[in-house]
Enzyme design. Sequence first.
Site, PDB file in Angstrom:
ATOM      1  CE  LYS A 179      -4.293  -1.803   0.768  1.00  0.00           C
ATOM      2  NZ  LYS A 179      -5.412  -2.260   1.485  1.00  0.00           N
ATOM      3  CE  LYS A 199      -5.806  -7.334  -2.865  1.00  0.00           C
ATOM      4  NZ  LYS A 199      -5.709  -6.898  -1.505  1.00  0.00           N
ATOM      5  CE  LYS A 255     -13.791  -3.701  -0.559  1.00  0.00           C
ATOM      6  NZ  LYS A 255     -12.978  -4.224   0.557  1.00  0.00           N
TER       7      LYS A 255
HETATM    8  N1  AQP Z   1      -7.807  -9.302  -5.725  1.00  0.00           N
HETATM    9  C1  AQP Z   1      -8.107 -10.225  -4.822  1.00  0.00           C
HETATM   10  N2  AQP Z   1      -7.918 -11.537  -5.105  1.00  0.00           N
HETATM   11  C2  AQP Z   1      -8.244 -12.501  -4.201  1.00  0.00           C
HETATM   12  N3  AQP Z   1      -8.769 -12.237  -2.988  1.00  0.00           N
HETATM   13  C3  AQP Z   1      -8.974 -10.945  -2.669  1.00  0.00           C
HETATM   14  N4  AQP Z   1      -9.474 -10.352  -1.565  1.00  0.00           N
HETATM   15  C4  AQP Z   1      -9.455  -9.012  -1.733  1.00  0.00           C
HETATM   16  N5  AQP Z   1      -8.953  -8.707  -2.942  1.00  0.00           N
HETATM   17  C5  AQP Z   1      -8.639  -9.876  -3.551  1.00  0.00           C
HETATM   18  C6  AQP Z   1      -9.962 -11.069  -0.402  1.00  0.00           C
HETATM   19  O1  AQP Z   1     -11.182 -10.505   0.002  1.00  0.00           O
HETATM   20  C7  AQP Z   1     -11.294 -10.612   1.408  1.00  0.00           C
HETATM   21  C8  AQP Z   1     -11.800  -9.347   1.991  1.00  0.00           C
HETATM   22  O2  AQP Z   1     -10.925  -8.324   1.643  1.00  0.00           O
HETATM   23  P1  AQP Z   1     -11.026  -6.937   2.383  1.00  0.00           P
HETATM   24  O3  AQP Z   1     -11.973  -6.061   1.670  1.00  0.00           O
HETATM   25  O4  AQP Z   1     -11.298  -7.103   3.792  1.00  0.00           O
HETATM   26  O5  AQP Z   1      -9.555  -6.414   2.303  1.00  0.00           O
HETATM   27  P2  AQP Z   1      -8.579  -6.334   1.137  1.00  0.00           P
HETATM   28  O6  AQP Z   1      -7.940  -7.624   0.862  1.00  0.00           O
HETATM   29  O7  AQP Z   1      -7.645  -5.268   1.529  1.00  0.00           O
HETATM   30  O8  AQP Z   1      -9.502  -5.913  -0.103  1.00  0.00           O
HETATM   31  P3  AQP Z   1      -9.256  -4.663  -0.958  1.00  0.00           P
HETATM   32  O9  AQP Z   1     -10.248  -4.537  -2.026  1.00  0.00           O
HETATM   33  O10 AQP Z   1      -7.837  -4.647  -1.404  1.00  0.00           O
HETATM   34  O11 AQP Z   1      -9.580  -3.511   0.084  1.00  0.00           O
HETATM   35  P4  AQP Z   1      -8.769  -2.195   0.373  1.00  0.00           P
HETATM   36  O12 AQP Z   1      -8.340  -1.636  -0.938  1.00  0.00           O
HETATM   37  O13 AQP Z   1      -9.734  -1.296   1.092  1.00  0.00           O
HETATM   38  O14 AQP Z   1      -7.625  -2.581   1.251  1.00  0.00           O
HETATM   39  C9  AQP Z   1      -9.934 -11.020   1.949  1.00  0.00           C
HETATM   40  O15 AQP Z   1      -9.993 -12.366   2.357  1.00  0.00           O
HETATM   41  C10 AQP Z   1      -9.022 -10.873   0.772  1.00  0.00           C
HETATM   42  O16 AQP Z   1      -8.033 -11.883   0.769  1.00  0.00           O
END
Ligand code: AQP
Length: 344
Positions: A127, A210, A213
């Site tokens: 990040k 990846k 969001k």
């Molecule tokens: N691209 C991805 N591929 C596989 N698994 C994913 N997950 C997220 N993105 C991918 C899985 O979704 C679950 C919940 O994710 P989260 O929203 O709690 O956190 P994250 O992984 O940080 O998702 P984002 O979209 O990347 O959110 P932001 O940008 O806000 O940090 C997790 O089990 C994750 O593995």
Amino acid sequence: MEAPHTSKEADAQNPEQTIVVSGIQPSGRLHLGNYFGAIRQHIDLHQQHEAYYFIVNYHALTSVQDADLLREHTMDVALDYLALGFDPEEAHLFIQSDVPAVTELAWIFYNLVSVGRLERGVAYKDKIEQGLTPNAGLLNYPVLQAADILIYGGTLVPVGADQKQHIEITRDLAQRFNQTFCSEDDPLFPVPEAHILDDVAVIPGVDGRKMSKSYGNTIGIFDEGKTLKKKVMSIVTDSTPLDEPKDPEACNVFALIKHFADDAKQAEIAEQYRAGGYGYGHAKKELLGLIDDYFAEARARRKELEQRPDYVMDVLRDGGRQAREQAYAFMERVRAATGLVTTY
Ligand code: AQP
């Protein structure tokens, strides 16, 4: 009103019992990465085991600092889960901040992990490399995550491949706590296992990174019509001309098609890539149709649920009440083990 208990709860005190625990951030609309990495497993597993799924709004504060938006995303995640097949009779769905004791447990855990370990976190480093300003919440994200998992006695954590390292931190914290504060034959925390689907690597976003969001490269599970089309058509591909053969395995569009199409359909599309005369535009149209069909039922269900906000609130309220009961009973044991005196 006494909350209804789930059908599997009778076994909750059994140390051999599988307890599934996982969180999802209300930091934006849920996307295909969330679905194939985590939500699909959540839906499968909650039919089989005692399960706690929570909308991690404390975690989302690391990136969302707009109250209306956080509230909106929180309710959106609840609607999404119910529309995608979460059954409140089977498991608990609730909002993380309805169990504030997790922040207390996180504080206890802060004292059992080094800052260096957190600074080496892949998600944290990633990040920062993407230009996000790291606040202390972002650094400590995996510690709160560990508290979320361990406060319910979680043994199995269904997550996407990107979360593997965070679950390692949770496992280390469980062991560290047990070694520091418990006798060898009476550990307080089970050491949970990550449950990561073998066939799901990290799902790529429209820009090939990846899907996330915070990178603004997502395709939403409930995107439809023009919005969905625009996003699918914007998936980055190379500039191989339409007539030439293409390698499906090197293509972001095919990487997504794989999750929607059955084996025969995948083989057929891969063959078209290799034969030439099949452009990325064709593949994108194919993907668009596949996404539309795959989520058609869930979309219809979501529209119905949008008309029943009181029902959604009731589900979250009941889930929170049950989770609090479990967490508060557990925290009494944690306080006793650590020597935190309580006078009430
Ligand atoms: N691209 C991805 N591929 C596989 N698994 C994913 N997950 C997220 N993105 C991918 C899985 O979704 C679950 C919940 O994710 P989260 O929203 O709690 O956190 P994250 O992984 O940080 O998702 P984002 O979209 O990347 O959110 P932001 O940008 O806000 O940090 C997790 O089990 C994750 O593995």
